[in-house]
Design a protein around this motif. Sequence first.
Motif, PDB file in Angstrom:
ATOM      1  N   ASP A  58      23.539  85.604   0.414  1.00  0.00           N
ATOM      2  CA  ASP A  58      23.229  86.994  -0.154  1.00  0.00           C
ATOM      3  C   ASP A  58      22.116  87.572   0.942  1.00  0.00           C
ATOM      4  OD1 ASP A  58      23.126  89.300  -1.930  1.00  0.00           O
ATOM      5  OD2 ASP A  58      21.170  88.710  -2.276  1.00  0.00           O
ATOM      6  N   TYR A  59      21.974  88.898   1.276  1.00  0.00           N
ATOM      7  CA  TYR A  59      21.297  89.381   2.109  1.00  0.00           C
ATOM      8  C   TYR A  59      19.938  89.495   1.480  1.00  0.00           C
ATOM      9  CZ  TYR A  59      19.285  91.984   5.850  1.00  0.00           C
ATOM     10  OH  TYR A  59      18.245  92.417   6.963  1.00  0.00           O
ATOM     11  N   ASP A  60      19.693  90.478   0.504  1.00  0.00           N
ATOM     12  CA  ASP A  60      18.599  91.124   0.082  1.00  0.00           C
ATOM     13  C   ASP A  60      17.769  89.975  -0.732  1.00  0.00           C
ATOM     14  OD1 ASP A  60      18.134  93.746   1.108  1.00  0.00           O
ATOM     15  OD2 ASP A  60      19.978  94.252   0.060  1.00  0.00           O
TER      16      ASP A  60
ATOM     17  N   THR B 145      26.651  91.113   0.307  1.00  0.00           N
ATOM     18  CA  THR B 145      25.532  91.944  -0.041  1.00  0.00           C
ATOM     19  C   THR B 145      26.039  92.934  -0.880  1.00  0.00           C
ATOM     20  OG1 THR B 145      23.789  93.436   0.743  1.00  0.00           O
ATOM     21  CG2 THR B 145      25.601  93.545   1.856  1.00  0.00           C
TER      22      THR B 145
ATOM     23  N   ILE C 114      24.294  97.908   5.646  1.00  0.00           N
ATOM     24  CA  ILE C 114      24.049  96.543   6.055  1.00  0.00           C
ATOM     25  C   ILE C 114      24.300  96.557   7.586  1.00  0.00           C
ATOM     26  CG2 ILE C 114      26.315  95.773   5.852  1.00  0.00           C
ATOM     27  CD1 ILE C 114      23.234  93.794   4.961  1.00  0.00           C
TER      28      ILE C 114
END
Length: 128
Positions: free
Chosen positions: A7-9, A40, A47
């Motif tokens: 995942d990004y955040d 994400t 993104i």
Amino acid sequence: MKLLVSDYDLTFNVLDYDVKSNVKAIDRFRENGNLFFLNTGRSYESIKKEVKKYNINYDYLGCCDGNLILNKNNEIIFCNNLSRLIFYEIDKLHDDFKFDIVNINYKGNILEYEVKTLENSLFESRLH
């Protein structure tokens, strides 16, 4: 070959330092013949700004909670488009606002929706 999904955040990106460190680690991971899937809930446009800012290399990019998946060449390999009917069904459930799909357009290979909420009176006036 291994596949790493992140995942990004608040996972890949917690602080600027973490992102830069993670980018280096991912580059080494990919150099060893492995694949990296960055995922994400963000939109494609959001993104892509982060990917460009931090020079994040990926093999797959998942956006909108997996409803859009692209390969490393930014070609769509999966896209779950929302039907206009979904918005109109949601519309029926709420008396205080209405949805209107103002624009549906292509940016590169990406189909984007611009959805706005409208006051009842404004929505009603558009119907006539």
